[in-house]
Design an enzyme around this catalytic site. Structure first.
Site, short mmCIF file in Angstrom:
data_model
loop_
_atom_site.label_atom_id
_atom_site.label_comp_id
_atom_site.label_asym_id
_atom_site.label_seq_id
_atom_site.Cartn_x
_atom_site.Cartn_y
_atom_site.Cartn_z
N GLU A 54 0.85 -1.20 0.00
CA GLU A 54 0.00 0.00 0.00
C GLU A 54 0.89 1.25 0.00
O GLU A 54 2.03 1.21 0.48
CB GLU A 54 -0.87 -0.03 1.27
CG GLU A 54 -1.75 1.19 1.46
CD GLU A 54 -2.73 1.04 2.62
OE1 GLU A 54 -2.63 0.06 3.38
OE2 GLU A 54 -3.60 1.93 2.76
N GLU A 207 -12.41 -2.25 3.56
CA GLU A 207 -12.86 -1.86 4.90
C GLU A 207 -13.97 -0.82 4.80
O GLU A 207 -13.88 0.27 5.39
CB GLU A 207 -11.68 -1.39 5.76
CG GLU A 207 -10.66 -2.49 5.97
CD GLU A 207 -9.69 -2.27 7.13
OE1 GLU A 207 -9.61 -1.16 7.67
OE2 GLU A 207 -9.02 -3.27 7.51
N GLU A 333 -5.82 -9.11 4.39
CA GLU A 333 -4.90 -8.42 5.32
C GLU A 333 -4.78 -9.29 6.55
O GLU A 333 -5.80 -9.59 7.20
CB GLU A 333 -5.43 -7.03 5.70
CG GLU A 333 -5.44 -6.06 4.54
CD GLU A 333 -5.75 -4.62 4.92
OE1 GLU A 333 -5.52 -4.25 6.09
OE2 GLU A 333 -6.23 -3.89 4.03
O1 AHR Z 1 -2.52 -2.39 6.62
C1 AHR Z 1 -2.76 -1.13 7.17
C2 AHR Z 1 -4.23 -0.76 7.16
O2 AHR Z 1 -4.95 -1.66 7.96
C3 AHR Z 1 -4.93 -0.85 5.83
O3 AHR Z 1 -4.73 0.28 5.06
C4 AHR Z 1 -6.36 -0.97 6.23
O4 AHR Z 1 -7.13 -1.65 5.27
C5 AHR Z 1 -6.29 -1.68 7.56
O5 AHR Z 1 -7.06 -1.06 8.54
#
Ligand code: AHR
Length: 534
Positions: A54, A207, A333
């Site tokens: 990211e 999310e 994640e």
């Molecule tokens: O991985 C860090 C953050 O954690 C991501 O951007 C989000 O999707 C999650 O809350």
């Protein structure tokens, strides 16, 4: 059978022999691992070993993108060491561009010669005085080149919170249309990539219960349908991933999955995957990354293993709506998330110098994913470099592999293999935790076959006792065996820029006798066995 005390004494000798690389004398086993090969068992998708990157702190800039004019060895601007190390573990995919960043990202900002500087979602979390303005130097073309250079597939997250269905569909066309069939494809070609990117995996938001729009499941379901109904039918057929629950919540967020599927009843929009996020969440705990005691060791490993229950509970809910299980879970994640304050540099937000404990956590997670392979289409560790559960730290010309990297390397044999039955018979461990004494299974493991090759991975979480283990095949013999081990006498050890090889892989001896492989697993260790079957 020798008594337990003399067994432990003898096997302590065995374990130092193992560490010194000497062939050990294995004594009577105190654990048995029974393996049943199943050539028609579920396939363990290679995608269970996926990555997530990211635009957050030091992940993209400079973990991956160093720029074409950098003195750091690079291929078209991408750090060469990163490419090599990713290819070495046969990286199956990268999820990009977020995360929370995705819901504020406009893909057009990242194409062409003149790119705008834009606000980055993570600015709000940056320490005072730290600027994380997005340069957009790394856009879709650079990302697809990374995928090509490493052999990975792309998994893109569409912007739902501040984007529109049209922006999403245009991105699909830009990526996947053939030149001459859409102006967007011609624009892609003019920007250097004539061949379509052929992206199959599309996340529809991220999310959406939080940074991705703060919606309830019904609101999200309505928006999901608007985003996917007019999906342009460019090849390949898409695999559309809906936003799912925050599995690490105490109640596992079961209401999200129920609410979303309820709201989709009677609608035709396809849902190929449902995302789950599961962080081993120590953000609000005093637990430190590398200064911890036995309580902390077991707290983290046991909390990580809770993901098995989370997967099972959400799967059971999905079954009520989708008995044939068209929709599979995507844990896009996962990882251990410690509280802020130990970052390698202030602008490398959420960077964590992980230790052997986190490598053991990685092995537990993979064993769970392998054992539930029929439920999972993909998982993505958060995040690959300079972030939460990273495989590497990189800063300027410095680069180091963290202990979890080696677990990805050790588990490669499971990728695209057939899940085998595994039964572990082993005394439970009595362990200390921060909430008092507890028990846990004495060994974690999973097994798979690819033709005549059997891969068995096992982890001994004990801090002081080795385990003598007999791995027994229920049919056929084992003709050859070899192994690798990851361990260290100090549970808090990691690799650093100054000491990059403190925690490393070592060969691990295996004694093969008819249908058995006999091994002694040191404490605090992950082992991977490659066994040939008759
Ligand atoms: O991985 C860090 C953050 O954690 C991501 O951007 C989000 O999707 C999650 O809350």
């Amino acid at each position: 059978m020798i008594d337990r005390r003399s067994f432990i004494r003898s096997s302590a000798i065995v374990s130092s022999a193992v560490l010194a690389g000497v062939a050990p004398v294995v004594l009577a086993a105190d654990a048995e691992v029974e393996i049943t090969p199943r050539p028609d068992g579920p396939e363990i998708s290679a995608h269970l070993y996926g990555q997530f990157i990211e635009h957050l702190g030091g992940v993209i800039y400079d973990g991956i993108w160093v720029g074409k004019n950098s003195k750091i060895p690079n291929v078209g601007g991408i750090r060469k060491q990163f490419i090599d190390d990713m290819a070495r573990i046969s990286v199956p995919n990268f999820r990009w561009p977020g995360g929370c960043f995705a819901d504020a990202y406009h893909w057009r900002d990242g194409i062409g010669a003149k790119r705008p500087r834009t606000y980055n979602y993570w600015q709000a979390s940056a320490p005072e005085g730290v600027d994380v303005t997005e340069t957009n130097n790394f856009g879709i073309h650079e990302f697809m080149h990374l995928c090509k250079l490493t052999g990975a597939e792309a998994y893109l997250a569409a912007n739902m919170a501040s984007g529109s269905p049209q922006e999403f569909h245009d991105w699909v066309a830009y990526c996947n249309a053939q030149v001459g069939t859409s102006s967007l494809a011609d624009e892609r070609a003019a920007n250097g990539d004539k061949e379509p990117f052929a992206v199959k995996w599309w996340g529809v938001g991220n999310e959406s219960w939080g940074c991705g729009g703060d919606m309830n499941p019904q609101e999200y379901a309505t928006l999901y349908r608007r985003f996917v109904t007019q999906y342009p039918a460019y090849a390949p057929k898409p695999y559309l991933v809906a936003v799912g629950p925050r599995g690490h919540q105490k109640d596992m967020d079961l209401d999200w999955t129920r609410g979303f599927f309820d709201a989709m009843v009677g609608h035709r929009s396809p849902i190929d995957g449902l995302s789950i996020h599961y962080y081993t969440d120590f953000r609000n705990s005093p637990e430190k990354i590398a200064t911890f005691n036995a309580n902390g060791w077991f707290d983290v490993i046991r909390e990580g293993a809770r993901i098995e229950d989370v997967i099972g509970k959400h799967w059971a809910i999905m079954e009520k709506y989708d008995p044939s299980h068209h929709t599979r879970l995507i844990v896009d994640e996962w990882g251990v998330w410690y509280k802020k304050g130990e970052e390698i540099a202030p602008n490398y937000l959420l960077s964590q110098p992980l230790t052997l404990r986190d490598a053991v956590h990685t092995a537990y997670s993979f064993d769970i994913f392998n054992r539930h392979a029929e439920k999972l289409a993909m998982t993505n560790v958060a995040q690959t470099v300079n972030c939460i559960h990273s495989l590497f730290l990189a800063e300027g010309d410095k680069f180091v592999r963290l202990p979890p990297y080696y677990v990805f390397e050790m588990y490669r044999g499971h990728m695209n293999a057939r899940q085998a039955g595994i039964q572990i018979r082993c005394e439970e461990l009595k362990v200390p935790t921060s909430s008092g004494p507890a028990t846990m299974a004495g060994l974690s493991g999973s097994a798979s076959t690819k033709g005549k090759t059997l891969t068995v991975t096992l982890t001994n979480p004990s801090l002081d006792s080795p385990r003598a283990v007999a791995v027994r095949l229920t049919t056929g013999d084992i003709t050859e065996g070899r192994g690798q081990v990851l361990t260290h006498e100090d549970m808090t050890k990691s690799n650093t820029f100054a000491h990059p090889n403190e925690v490393h892989l070592a060969p691990f001896p295996v004694n093969v006798r008819s249908n058995r492989a006999e091994i002694s697993i040191p404490p605090r260790a992950v082992v991977a066995l490659e066994l040939k079957m008759s």
